[in-house]
Design a protein around this motif. Structure first.
Motif, PDB file in Angstrom:
ATOM      1  N   GLY A  59       0.778  -1.230   0.000  1.00 45.51           N
ATOM      2  CA  GLY A  59       0.000   0.000   0.000  1.00 45.51           C
ATOM      3  C   GLY A  59       0.812   1.283   0.000  1.00 45.51           C
ATOM      4  N   GLN A  60       2.129   1.187  -0.120  1.00 47.08           N
ATOM      5  CA  GLN A  60       2.931   2.408  -0.133  1.00 47.08           C
ATOM      6  C   GLN A  60       2.653   3.230  -1.387  1.00 47.08           C
ATOM      7  OE1 GLN A  60       4.052  -0.241   1.365  1.00 47.08           O
ATOM      8  NE2 GLN A  60       4.859   0.553   3.264  1.00 47.08           N
ATOM      9  N   SER A  61       2.605   2.572  -2.524  1.00 49.66           N
ATOM     10  CA  SER A  61       2.506   3.280  -3.796  1.00 49.66           C
ATOM     11  C   SER A  61       1.149   3.087  -4.441  1.00 49.66           C
ATOM     12  CB  SER A  61       3.557   2.749  -4.773  1.00 49.66           C
ATOM     13  OG  SER A  61       4.843   2.965  -4.280  1.00 49.66           O
ATOM     14  N   MET A  62       0.746   4.110  -5.161  1.00 52.57           N
ATOM     15  CA  MET A  62      -0.401   3.987  -6.043  1.00 52.57           C
ATOM     16  C   MET A  62       0.196   3.698  -7.411  1.00 52.57           C
ATOM     17  SD  MET A  62      -2.785   4.554  -3.892  1.00 52.57           S
ATOM     18  CE  MET A  62      -4.325   4.869  -4.699  1.00 52.57           C
ATOM     19  N   THR A  63      -0.422   2.832  -8.147  1.00 51.15           N
ATOM     20  CA  THR A  63       0.099   2.487  -9.462  1.00 51.15           C
ATOM     21  C   THR A  63      -0.837   3.048 -10.531  1.00 51.15           C
ATOM     22  OG1 THR A  63      -1.044   0.362  -9.410  1.00 51.15           O
ATOM     23  CG2 THR A  63       1.228   0.402  -8.603  1.00 51.15           C
ATOM     24  N   ILE A  64      -0.461   2.879 -11.772  1.00 50.51           N
ATOM     25  CA  ILE A  64      -1.279   3.342 -12.887  1.00 50.51           C
ATOM     26  C   ILE A  64      -1.835   2.104 -13.582  1.00 50.51           C
ATOM     27  CG2 ILE A  64      -1.276   4.584 -15.081  1.00 50.51           C
ATOM     28  CD1 ILE A  64       0.893   6.377 -13.924  1.00 50.51           C
ATOM     29  N   ALA A  65      -3.095   2.173 -13.900  1.00 48.10           N
ATOM     30  CA  ALA A  65      -3.774   1.032 -14.507  1.00 48.10           C
ATOM     31  C   ALA A  65      -3.089   0.584 -15.786  1.00 48.10           C
ATOM     32  CB  ALA A  65      -5.219   1.403 -14.801  1.00 48.10           C
ATOM     33  N   ALA A  66      -3.127  -0.705 -16.011  1.00 43.59           N
ATOM     34  CA  ALA A  66      -2.630  -1.267 -17.268  1.00 43.59           C
ATOM     35  C   ALA A  66      -3.551  -0.808 -18.395  1.00 43.59           C
ATOM     36  CB  ALA A  66      -2.626  -2.790 -17.182  1.00 43.59           C
ATOM     37  N   PRO A  67      -3.017  -0.679 -19.602  1.00 44.75           N
ATOM     38  CA  PRO A  67      -3.862  -0.289 -20.743  1.00 44.75           C
ATOM     39  C   PRO A  67      -5.084  -1.189 -20.926  1.00 44.75           C
ATOM     40  CG  PRO A  67      -1.558  -0.136 -21.348  1.00 44.75           C
ATOM     41  CD  PRO A  67      -1.603  -0.779 -19.985  1.00 44.75           C
ATOM     42  N   SER A  68      -4.979  -2.443 -20.528  1.00 44.67           N
ATOM     43  CA  SER A  68      -6.131  -3.346 -20.647  1.00 44.67           C
ATOM     44  C   SER A  68      -7.318  -2.866 -19.807  1.00 44.67           C
ATOM     45  CB  SER A  68      -5.739  -4.771 -20.248  1.00 44.67           C
ATOM     46  OG  SER A  68      -5.264  -4.794 -18.915  1.00 44.67           O
ATOM     47  N   VAL A  69      -7.054  -2.199 -18.685  1.00 44.48           N
ATOM     48  CA  VAL A  69      -8.128  -1.639 -17.859  1.00 44.48           C
ATOM     49  C   VAL A  69      -8.812  -0.511 -18.620  1.00 44.48           C
ATOM     50  CG1 VAL A  69      -8.656  -0.416 -15.704  1.00 44.48           C
ATOM     51  CG2 VAL A  69      -7.043  -2.327 -15.694  1.00 44.48           C
ATOM     52  N   CYS A  70      -8.018   0.347 -19.235  1.00 45.54           N
ATOM     53  CA  CYS A  70      -8.572   1.452 -20.031  1.00 45.54           C
ATOM     54  C   CYS A  70      -9.420   0.911 -21.183  1.00 45.54           C
ATOM     55  CB  CYS A  70      -7.458   2.323 -20.600  1.00 45.54           C
ATOM     56  SG  CYS A  70      -6.288   2.935 -19.383  1.00 45.54           S
ATOM     57  N   MET A  71      -8.953  -0.197 -21.755  1.00 44.21           N
ATOM     58  CA  MET A  71      -9.633  -0.771 -22.914  1.00 44.21           C
ATOM     59  C   MET A  71     -10.969  -1.413 -22.552  1.00 44.21           C
ATOM     60  SD  MET A  71      -7.910   0.244 -25.418  1.00 44.21           S
ATOM     61  CE  MET A  71      -8.869  -0.601 -26.672  1.00 44.21           C
ATOM     62  N   GLN A  72     -11.252  -1.605 -21.257  1.00 42.48           N
ATOM     63  CA  GLN A  72     -12.559  -2.117 -20.864  1.00 42.48           C
ATOM     64  C   GLN A  72     -13.655  -1.177 -21.352  1.00 42.48           C
ATOM     65  OE1 GLN A  72     -12.414  -2.756 -16.622  1.00 42.48           O
ATOM     66  NE2 GLN A  72     -10.974  -4.455 -16.814  1.00 42.48           N
ATOM     67  N   CYS A  73     -13.366   0.114 -21.345  1.00 36.23           N
ATOM     68  CA  CYS A  73     -14.320   1.094 -21.885  1.00 36.23           C
ATOM     69  C   CYS A  73     -13.972   1.450 -23.328  1.00 36.23           C
ATOM     70  CB  CYS A  73     -14.328   2.365 -21.044  1.00 36.23           C
ATOM     71  SG  CYS A  73     -14.916   2.131 -19.357  1.00 36.23           S
ATOM     72  N   HIS A  74     -12.680   1.657 -23.562  1.00 36.60           N
ATOM     73  CA  HIS A  74     -12.271   2.201 -24.859  1.00 36.60           C
ATOM     74  C   HIS A  74     -12.263   1.178 -25.993  1.00 36.60           C
ATOM     75  CE1 HIS A  74     -11.749   6.351 -23.916  1.00 36.60           C
ATOM     76  NE2 HIS A  74     -11.091   6.041 -22.805  1.00 36.60           N
ATOM     77  N   SER A  75     -12.628  -0.059 -25.725  1.00 37.75           N
ATOM     78  CA  SER A  75     -12.816  -0.996 -26.832  1.00 37.75           C
ATOM     79  C   SER A  75     -14.088  -0.633 -27.597  1.00 37.75           C
ATOM     80  CB  SER A  75     -12.882  -2.434 -26.325  1.00 37.75           C
ATOM     81  OG  SER A  75     -13.986  -2.582 -25.456  1.00 37.75           O
ATOM     82  N   ALA A  76     -14.950   0.195 -26.968  1.00 36.97           N
ATOM     83  CA  ALA A  76     -16.189   0.629 -27.618  1.00 36.97           C
ATOM     84  C   ALA A  76     -16.332   2.150 -27.685  1.00 36.97           C
ATOM     85  CB  ALA A  76     -17.385   0.040 -26.874  1.00 36.97           C
ATOM     86  N   ILE A  77     -15.497   2.888 -26.937  1.00 39.54           N
ATOM     87  CA  ILE A  77     -15.623   4.350 -26.869  1.00 39.54           C
ATOM     88  C   ILE A  77     -14.427   5.008 -27.551  1.00 39.54           C
ATOM     89  CG2 ILE A  77     -15.714   6.343 -25.307  1.00 39.54           C
ATOM     90  CD1 ILE A  77     -17.042   4.467 -23.247  1.00 39.54           C
ATOM     91  N   LYS A  78     -14.719   5.906 -28.489  1.00 42.80           N
ATOM     92  CA  LYS A  78     -13.702   6.679 -29.220  1.00 42.80           C
ATOM     93  C   LYS A  78     -12.673   5.796 -29.931  1.00 42.80           C
ATOM     94  CE  LYS A  78     -12.241  10.625 -27.884  1.00 42.80           C
ATOM     95  NZ  LYS A  78     -11.560  11.724 -27.214  1.00 42.80           N
ATOM     96  N   THR A  79     -13.122   4.687 -30.453  1.00 45.01           N
ATOM     97  CA  THR A  79     -12.200   3.729 -31.078  1.00 45.01           C
ATOM     98  C   THR A  79     -11.519   4.281 -32.326  1.00 45.01           C
ATOM     99  OG1 THR A  79     -14.037   2.729 -32.298  1.00 45.01           O
ATOM    100  CG2 THR A  79     -13.421   1.717 -30.186  1.00 45.01           C
ATOM    101  N   ASP A  80     -12.107   5.320 -32.935  1.00 47.73           N
ATOM    102  CA  ASP A  80     -11.494   5.909 -34.124  1.00 47.73           C
ATOM    103  C   ASP A  80     -10.434   6.953 -33.782  1.00 47.73           C
ATOM    104  OD1 ASP A  80     -13.440   7.585 -33.083  1.00 47.73           O
ATOM    105  OD2 ASP A  80     -14.017   8.403 -35.040  1.00 47.73           O
TER     106      ASP A  80
END
Length: 167
Positions: A59-80
């Motif tokens: 719990g010391q550090s906060m990390t940044i989400a993997a691109p796969s997490v972003c793609m949960q939405c972006h596989s359908a949003i703003k794909t172009d």
């Protein structure tokens, strides 16, 4: 005694001025590999910080989400969008986006994001009004004085060994 208080107040005023100058100086957001709007994601969409910034054990550090997490939405949003296509490429390659770091705590400071969140601190306390920013910059001067003032104000220990390894 009056001279001591005068010096103490003068030092605090000078430190506040220096912090303000640094905040203005550091207000230019660094170039990032992809555009990302916290104003849209954390502001308008009300995504919680921990969705994109998990705090793995211990719990010391906060990390940044993997691109796969972003793609949960972006596989359908703003794909172009070229930026989303680049994000999809990072996800397909299973590579992290090489974000430019905004804040970093020195290695000699014992710090736990988890402990601070448990103590009812908000992300905004240390990182500023992130949900109002399209591009992030270091708007809060995270130094020992800032931490000491916060600890004193919230009645937490200001003992050196509380945050620094005594070795």
């Amino acid at each position: 005694m009056a001279r001591h208080l005068f010096l103490k107040n003068t030092i605090r005023i000078l430190a506040a001025i220096a912090a303000a100058v640094l905040a203005v100086w550091a207000a230019d957001p660094p170039a990032q590999p992809l555009p990302f709007s916290h104003k849209n994601h954390a502001g308008a969409l009300k995504l919680q910080c921990k969705m994109c910034h998990p705090s793995p054990d211990p719990g010391q550090s906060m990390t940044i989400a993997a691109p796969s997490v972003c793609m949960q939405c972006h596989s359908a949003i703003k794909t172009d969008s070229p930026a989303i296509q680049k994000l999809a490429h990072y996800a397909a390659e299973n590579k992290p986006v090489p974000w430019v770091r905004i804040y970093e705590i020195p290695a000699y400071v014992e710090f736990s994001h988890r402990a601070h969140i448990a103590a009812k601190n908000t992300c905004e306390d240390c990182h500023g009004k992130v949900a109002e920013r399209d591009a992030l910059y270091r708007e809060v001067n995270l130094n020992m004085g800032t931490c000491m003032d916060c600890h004193a104000g919230k009645r937490f220990s200001t003992n050196c060994n509380f945050c620094h390894d005594p070795r």
